[in-house]
Design an enzyme around this catalytic site. Structure first.
Site, PDB file in Angstrom:
ATOM      1  N   HIS A 178       0.853  -1.198   0.000  1.00  0.00           N
ATOM      2  CA  HIS A 178       0.000   0.000   0.000  1.00  0.00           C
ATOM      3  C   HIS A 178       0.884   1.242   0.000  1.00  0.00           C
ATOM      4  O   HIS A 178       1.389   1.670   1.026  1.00  0.00           O
ATOM      5  CB  HIS A 178      -0.908  -0.017   1.235  1.00  0.00           C
ATOM      6  CG  HIS A 178      -2.067   0.942   1.146  1.00  0.00           C
ATOM      7  ND1 HIS A 178      -2.125   1.986   0.255  1.00  0.00           N
ATOM      8  CD2 HIS A 178      -3.239   1.006   1.860  1.00  0.00           C
ATOM      9  CE1 HIS A 178      -3.268   2.652   0.422  1.00  0.00           C
ATOM     10  NE2 HIS A 178      -3.956   2.070   1.379  1.00  0.00           N
ATOM     11  N   HIS A 181      -2.672   7.037  -1.047  1.00  0.00           N
ATOM     12  CA  HIS A 181      -3.655   7.706  -0.181  1.00  0.00           C
ATOM     13  C   HIS A 181      -3.066   8.403   1.044  1.00  0.00           C
ATOM     14  O   HIS A 181      -3.752   8.633   2.032  1.00  0.00           O
ATOM     15  CB  HIS A 181      -4.733   6.697   0.272  1.00  0.00           C
ATOM     16  CG  HIS A 181      -5.367   5.969  -0.851  1.00  0.00           C
ATOM     17  ND1 HIS A 181      -6.087   4.804  -0.689  1.00  0.00           N
ATOM     18  CD2 HIS A 181      -5.391   6.230  -2.188  1.00  0.00           C
ATOM     19  CE1 HIS A 181      -6.516   4.378  -1.853  1.00  0.00           C
ATOM     20  NE2 HIS A 181      -6.110   5.231  -2.786  1.00  0.00           N
ATOM     21  N   TYR A 183      -0.589   7.344   3.091  1.00  0.00           N
ATOM     22  CA  TYR A 183      -0.029   6.500   4.149  1.00  0.00           C
ATOM     23  C   TYR A 183       1.493   6.453   4.024  1.00  0.00           C
ATOM     24  O   TYR A 183       2.081   7.169   3.215  1.00  0.00           O
ATOM     25  CB  TYR A 183      -0.683   5.123   4.112  1.00  0.00           C
ATOM     26  CG  TYR A 183      -2.166   5.200   4.403  1.00  0.00           C
ATOM     27  CD1 TYR A 183      -2.628   5.672   5.643  1.00  0.00           C
ATOM     28  CD2 TYR A 183      -3.114   4.878   3.435  1.00  0.00           C
ATOM     29  CE1 TYR A 183      -3.994   5.788   5.895  1.00  0.00           C
ATOM     30  CE2 TYR A 183      -4.479   4.989   3.691  1.00  0.00           C
ATOM     31  CZ  TYR A 183      -4.909   5.449   4.918  1.00  0.00           C
ATOM     32  OH  TYR A 183      -6.252   5.585   5.181  1.00  0.00           O
TER      33      TYR A 183
END
Length: 374
Positions: A178, A181, A183
């Site tokens: 990930h 977004h 993070y």
């Protein structure tokens, strides 16, 4: 553009298999990762296994799980988000993978570290500080976090590598990192949160160094044919106008080191898949990513619906939208897979209906109608 009837055209185009390194995905439909907080103690239970298996049984080719925290104390801020470490947690994930395989699908866990998004005192490890490239939150404030030292960087790199090796050991088909977004990995990629003056900060290539080192460590920890996916975005969770790259050349500078480090496929997160990413071309972010790297890509963003998911969070419903634009792009090989989120959340049979040519049975998305995420 094809003159084939819409229903049969959708079934024909989306039913084609696709290869991601050593994995053959049976069709072009992926399930987008969606945080659910249905795993008390970070343990995915039987209900989680049933949730994913139900969608695999209904034709989803590739499931990307909700974000799951890697084994670093600062990785998350909820005791109901699943973790990808710990005996009970991994036993639960093993059952999830087994259930999806029994239903005929493939599955990768999304490995996650939230970085400076973490708030002080939150579980699962209340004393853990928020960490990031410069100790700066997405809104530009310093907050209560800290800039990561080299030891911190090494610990997080090792945590991702261990999680990936574990994923392969317990039966998953690949992993997704990930990097989107706002993070942790994205905090390094974005100039708005990365103010470092060492080798991990500065120009776009330097800001990619940390994520590329994670990719390389993950690549080294798994088999050569085990797929490594990387999800990234321009937008951040509280800044929808943020951009990593203003031009294709800037985007290429960011993606090239990641591809060289071992990314097998990119998952390009956008809010509306049909919007062009840069002036002068109709290509969306996934399309540009494939053009610049040559790697397979996954597109995502309000697929099959007429409104983006941010408005859905505010309680707005979305009507069913034509798939023609999506299918045109797939026929041109602009991207390789299509990730579906809300439509699959409300209707577990969405993929089966599309693949069977039953488009007339698709329904609109109404967040008020969701009494359970089953």
């Amino acid at each position: 553009m094809s003159t084939t009837a819409p229903a049969s055209r959708a079934a024909e185009i989306l039913s084609r298999p696709v290869s991601l390194n050593g994995l053959t995905v049976p069709n072009r439909i992926a399930m987008a990762p969606m945080t659910r907080q249905f795993s008390p103690g970070g343990v995915p239970g039987e209900d989680v296994a049933e949730y994913y298996a139900r969608r695999a049984a209904a034709g989803v080719g590739l499931i990307v799980t909700e974000g799951t925290y890697v084994g670093h104390d600062s990785a998350g801020e909820s005791d109901r988000v699943p973790r990808f470490h710990g005996t009970e947690q991994l036993a639960g994930w093993t059952k999830v993978a087994d259930a999806v395989h029994a239903a005929g699908g493939t599955i990768v866990p999304q490995l996650w570290h939230i970085g400076m998004v973490r708030k002080a005192g939150k579980p699962p490890y209340a004393d853990a500080p928020a960490v990031g490239p410069s100790g700066i939150r997405l809104d530009g404030t310093e907050g209560t976090g800290k800039a990561m030292t080299q030891a911190d960087l090494d610990e997080v790199i090792a945590a991702f590598a261990e999680a990936a090796a574990t994923a392969e050991r317990i039966g998953f088909d690949g992993v997704e990192l990930h990097g989107a977004h706002g993070y942790l990995l994205d905090q390094f990629l974005w100039a708005g949160t990365n103010r470092r003056t060492d080798a991990y900060g500065g120009d776009p290539v330097a800001r990619t160094k940390f994520a590329a080192e994670i990719v390389a460590a993950v690549r080294d920890s798994v088999s050569a044919d085990f797929p490594v996916l990387f999800r990234y975005s321009q937008w951040k969770s509280d800044n929808y106008d943020a951009r990593l790259a203003e031009t294709p050349e800037e985007l290429e500078a960011i993606l090239t080191p990641l591809a060289a480090a071992g990314v097998d496929a990119f998952h390009a997160s956008t809010r509306r898949y049909w919007l062009p990413e840069f002036d002068g071309s109709d290509l969306n972010l996934a399309g540009w990513t494939k053009k610049l790297t040559g790697k397979p890509t996954i597109t995502v963003g309000s697929v099959g619906l007429d409104g983006d998911f941010i408005k859905a969070f505010m309680g707005e419903s979305s009507q069913v939208a034509s798939l023609d634009n999506l299918l045109d792009r797939l026929e041109r090989d602009e991207f390789d897979l299509v990730a579906v989120g809300r439509a699959l959340l409300q209707d577990p049979e969405w993929a089966a209906k599309v693949l069977d040519g039953r488009l007339e049975e698709l329904g609109s998305y109404d967040p008020k109608a969701l009494s359970t995420l089953s």
